[in-house]
Design a protein around this motif. Structure first.
Motif, PDB file in Angstrom:
ATOM      1  N   VAL A 253       0.830  -1.207   0.000  1.00  0.00           N
ATOM      2  CA  VAL A 253       0.000   0.000   0.000  1.00  0.00           C
ATOM      3  C   VAL A 253       0.865   1.258   0.000  1.00  0.00           C
ATOM      4  O   VAL A 253       0.510   2.263  -0.625  1.00  0.00           O
ATOM      5  CB  VAL A 253      -0.983  -0.009   1.196  1.00  0.00           C
ATOM      6  N   LEU A 254       2.014   1.216   0.649  1.00  0.00           N
ATOM      7  CA  LEU A 254       2.904   2.382   0.636  1.00  0.00           C
ATOM      8  C   LEU A 254       3.428   2.641  -0.783  1.00  0.00           C
ATOM      9  O   LEU A 254       3.454   3.781  -1.251  1.00  0.00           O
ATOM     10  CB  LEU A 254       4.061   2.178   1.610  1.00  0.00           C
ATOM     11  N   ALA A 255       3.836   1.573  -1.454  1.00  0.00           N
ATOM     12  CA  ALA A 255       4.317   1.735  -2.831  1.00  0.00           C
ATOM     13  C   ALA A 255       3.191   2.202  -3.748  1.00  0.00           C
ATOM     14  O   ALA A 255       3.426   2.940  -4.717  1.00  0.00           O
ATOM     15  CB  ALA A 255       4.902   0.417  -3.329  1.00  0.00           C
ATOM     16  N   ALA A 256       1.960   1.798  -3.433  1.00  0.00           N
ATOM     17  CA  ALA A 256       0.819   2.251  -4.231  1.00  0.00           C
ATOM     18  C   ALA A 256       0.626   3.759  -4.099  1.00  0.00           C
ATOM     19  O   ALA A 256       0.144   4.404  -5.042  1.00  0.00           O
ATOM     20  CB  ALA A 256      -0.447   1.513  -3.812  1.00  0.00           C
ATOM     21  N   TYR A 257       1.008   4.327  -2.960  1.00  0.00           N
ATOM     22  CA  TYR A 257       0.919   5.784  -2.809  1.00  0.00           C
ATOM     23  C   TYR A 257       1.867   6.488  -3.775  1.00  0.00           C
ATOM     24  O   TYR A 257       1.577   7.580  -4.260  1.00  0.00           O
ATOM     25  CB  TYR A 257       1.227   6.199  -1.373  1.00  0.00           C
ATOM     26  N   THR A 258       3.019   5.855  -4.071  1.00  0.00           N
ATOM     27  CA  THR A 258       3.925   6.436  -5.069  1.00  0.00           C
ATOM     28  C   THR A 258       3.234   6.488  -6.423  1.00  0.00           C
ATOM     29  O   THR A 258       3.291   7.497  -7.137  1.00  0.00           O
ATOM     30  CB  THR A 258       5.207   5.596  -5.188  1.00  0.00           C
ATOM     31  N   GLU A 259       2.577   5.400  -6.793  1.00  0.00           N
ATOM     32  CA  GLU A 259       1.892   5.346  -8.078  1.00  0.00           C
ATOM     33  C   GLU A 259       0.682   6.284  -8.107  1.00  0.00           C
ATOM     34  O   GLU A 259       0.384   6.898  -9.142  1.00  0.00           O
ATOM     35  CB  GLU A 259       1.463   3.911  -8.378  1.00  0.00           C
ATOM     36  N   LEU A 260      -0.007   6.389  -6.985  1.00  0.00           N
ATOM     37  CA  LEU A 260      -1.144   7.313  -6.905  1.00  0.00           C
ATOM     38  C   LEU A 260      -0.679   8.744  -7.119  1.00  0.00           C
ATOM     39  O   LEU A 260      -1.302   9.517  -7.856  1.00  0.00           O
ATOM     40  CB  LEU A 260      -1.816   7.170  -5.538  1.00  0.00           C
ATOM     41  N   TYR A 261       0.421   9.106  -6.478  1.00  0.00           N
ATOM     42  CA  TYR A 261       0.997  10.442  -6.629  1.00  0.00           C
ATOM     43  C   TYR A 261       1.408  10.690  -8.088  1.00  0.00           C
ATOM     44  O   TYR A 261       1.105  11.744  -8.662  1.00  0.00           O
ATOM     45  CB  TYR A 261       2.211  10.571  -5.707  1.00  0.00           C
ATOM     46  N   ALA A 262       2.075   9.710  -8.681  1.00  0.00           N
ATOM     47  CA  ALA A 262       2.525   9.875 -10.070  1.00  0.00           C
ATOM     48  C   ALA A 262       1.355  10.084 -11.014  1.00  0.00           C
ATOM     49  O   ALA A 262       1.453  10.834 -11.991  1.00  0.00           O
ATOM     50  CB  ALA A 262       3.342   8.653 -10.494  1.00  0.00           C
ATOM     51  N   GLY A 263       0.225   9.452 -10.704  1.00  0.00           N
ATOM     52  CA  GLY A 263      -0.923   9.555 -11.589  1.00  0.00           C
ATOM     53  C   GLY A 263      -1.824  10.740 -11.336  1.00  0.00           C
ATOM     54  O   GLY A 263      -2.408  11.281 -12.278  1.00  0.00           O
ATOM     55  N   ARG A 282       7.214  11.693  -4.262  1.00  0.00           N
ATOM     56  CA  ARG A 282       8.031  12.910  -4.303  1.00  0.00           C
ATOM     57  C   ARG A 282       8.685  12.998  -5.677  1.00  0.00           C
ATOM     58  O   ARG A 282       9.044  11.981  -6.265  1.00  0.00           O
ATOM     59  CB  ARG A 282       9.142  12.875  -3.245  1.00  0.00           C
ATOM     60  N   ILE A 283       8.837  14.200  -6.185  1.00  0.00           N
ATOM     61  CA  ILE A 283       9.557  14.382  -7.441  1.00  0.00           C
ATOM     62  C   ILE A 283      11.051  14.421  -7.141  1.00  0.00           C
ATOM     63  O   ILE A 283      11.501  15.225  -6.322  1.00  0.00           O
ATOM     64  CB  ILE A 283       9.115  15.669  -8.155  1.00  0.00           C
ATOM     65  N   ALA A 284      11.797  13.527  -7.782  1.00  0.00           N
ATOM     66  CA  ALA A 284      13.238  13.456  -7.545  1.00  0.00           C
ATOM     67  C   ALA A 284      13.928  14.720  -8.042  1.00  0.00           C
ATOM     68  O   ALA A 284      13.610  15.235  -9.117  1.00  0.00           O
ATOM     69  CB  ALA A 284      13.824  12.235  -8.234  1.00  0.00           C
ATOM     70  N   THR A 285      14.858  15.208  -7.268  1.00  0.00           N
ATOM     71  CA  THR A 285      15.600  16.409  -7.654  1.00  0.00           C
ATOM     72  C   THR A 285      17.095  16.137  -7.807  1.00  0.00           C
ATOM     73  O   THR A 285      17.844  17.016  -8.216  1.00  0.00           O
ATOM     74  CB  THR A 285      15.412  17.515  -6.597  1.00  0.00           C
ATOM     75  N   ASN A 286      17.516  14.919  -7.486  1.00  0.00           N
ATOM     76  CA  ASN A 286      18.939  14.589  -7.533  1.00  0.00           C
ATOM     77  C   ASN A 286      19.101  13.241  -8.218  1.00  0.00           C
ATOM     78  O   ASN A 286      19.079  12.199  -7.590  1.00  0.00           O
ATOM     79  CB  ASN A 286      19.514  14.548  -6.113  1.00  0.00           C
ATOM     80  N   VAL A 287      19.245  13.285  -9.546  1.00  0.00           N
ATOM     81  CA  VAL A 287      19.322  12.077 -10.358  1.00  0.00           C
ATOM     82  C   VAL A 287      20.710  11.987 -10.984  1.00  0.00           C
ATOM     83  O   VAL A 287      21.329  13.015 -11.296  1.00  0.00           O
ATOM     84  CB  VAL A 287      18.242  12.100 -11.467  1.00  0.00           C
TER      85      VAL A 287
END
Length: 321
Positions: A253-263, A282-287
């Motif tokens: 469910v935590l990883a699903a929050y990443t996908e929910l945010y992305a969508g 979160r949007i990555a700022t250090n890639v």
């Protein structure tokens, strides 16, 4: 290393179901939505009244997932199964035609399904290394065939630019282990006898495809994301990893929050098309700089590796459009 550490142990999610408005009238498609992260995401979207399609190879598994979601969420939107075999390029167009027979638009496509480290030598129906086929070529073809429906949704949602999206699933392993410039193209034509390396190539490929789609479209947002390390069926071919990495594995469910945010997060605007999302939203700022360079075409000062990978995928799927 701090940026990587924060992906191993992310801060608490700040974007959850509570932040999502009702999604009445929105159409969502999740590949691999019958279990793990995709299942949790489907439950969230159904709870918000969305029209949710769970795409996968097993109708029995999907129908059981649908029953479980409906039992947990008595009043939701709608849930339906879409037969889809990502490792068989010849079947994907038929699946899309079935979907087109039910819907005239698609608001968000989550390319969530994937396979990790099957036995060395595993290949798709077309004889292509299985991870490259399932994680990259299948989703690439599916996305290409669904673009008209995504564009139709974007034309309808003119008051909400950036709301129509394709979400691609990458992995933290790309930043940790991919070679310079992300992919050695010869390894796509002659896959090494290293299932971990082939997995890394496929996850780098997902990120590259996301970047290229963002570069090539104006009305559709394309986002790559590392959903975060979660204990799911992705480890079915590497059960020992599940035990060795147990301290680093989180709930689906935590990883699903990443996908929910992305969508669905409004943080991701048209100006941030092509961004990379990390756990738990979160949007990555250090890639890694070489990966960013690989995602820029040569005329913009990059190496053009992502463009080269896109053209590779186009050639491999050309006969199945």
């Amino acid at each position: 290393m701090g940026a990587q550490w924060s992906q191993f142990f992310p801060p608490k999610p700040t974007f959850t179901e509570a932040n999502v408005a009702p999604q009445d009238g929105k159409v969502f498609l999740i590949t691999g939505g019958a279990s793990g992260i995709g299942f949790e995401l489907a439950k969230m979207l159904y709870q918000k009244k969305g029209r949710v399609y769970i795409a996968g190879r097993s109708e029995e598994t999907a129908q059981q997932a649908i029953k479980n979601i409906q039992a947990a969420v008595p009043e939701g939107g709608s849930l339906a199964f879409l037969h889809l075999e990502l490792d068989d390029l010849s079947s994907i167009k038929a699946s899309v035609e079935v979907f087109k027979g039910k819907e005239s638009k698609l608001d968000i496509l989550w390319n969530n399904a994937g396979v990790s480290q099957p036995p060395v030598g595993s290949v798709s129906k077309q004889g292509i290394e299985l991870q490259l086929a399932t994680n990259c070529l299948g989703p690439f073809l599916l996305t290409q065939l669904l673009l008209p429906l995504l564009e139709a949704a974007a034309a309808e949602d003119t008051n909400a630019p950036g709301s129509v999206r394709v979400v691609w699933t990458s992995s933290q392993i790309v930043e940790l282990s991919a070679p310079p410039q992300g992919i050695i193209m010869d390894e796509l034509h002659q896959p090494p006898k290293d299932k971990a390396r082939n997995y890394i190539n496929s996850k780098t490929g997902n990120w590259f495809l996301s970047s290229e789609l963002a570069r090539r479209t104006e009305s559709i947002i394309s986002v790559a994301q590392n959903p975060g390390a979660a204990s799911t069926n992705l480890f079915r071919h590497t059960p020992l990893v599940r035990y060795l990495a147990w301290p680093l594995l989180h709930t689906p469910v935590l990883a699903a929050y990443t996908e929910l945010y992305a969508g669905l997060s409004e943080d991701i605007t048209v100006e941030k098309n092509g961004c990379y999302v990390i756990p738990w939203g979160r949007i990555a700022t250090n890639v890694r700089k070489d990966l960013l360079d690989a995602m820029k075409p040569e005329e913009e000062g990059g190496s053009g590796r992502a463009k080269e990978f896109w053209e590779f995928c186009m050639e491999k799927t050309r006969d199945y459009h």
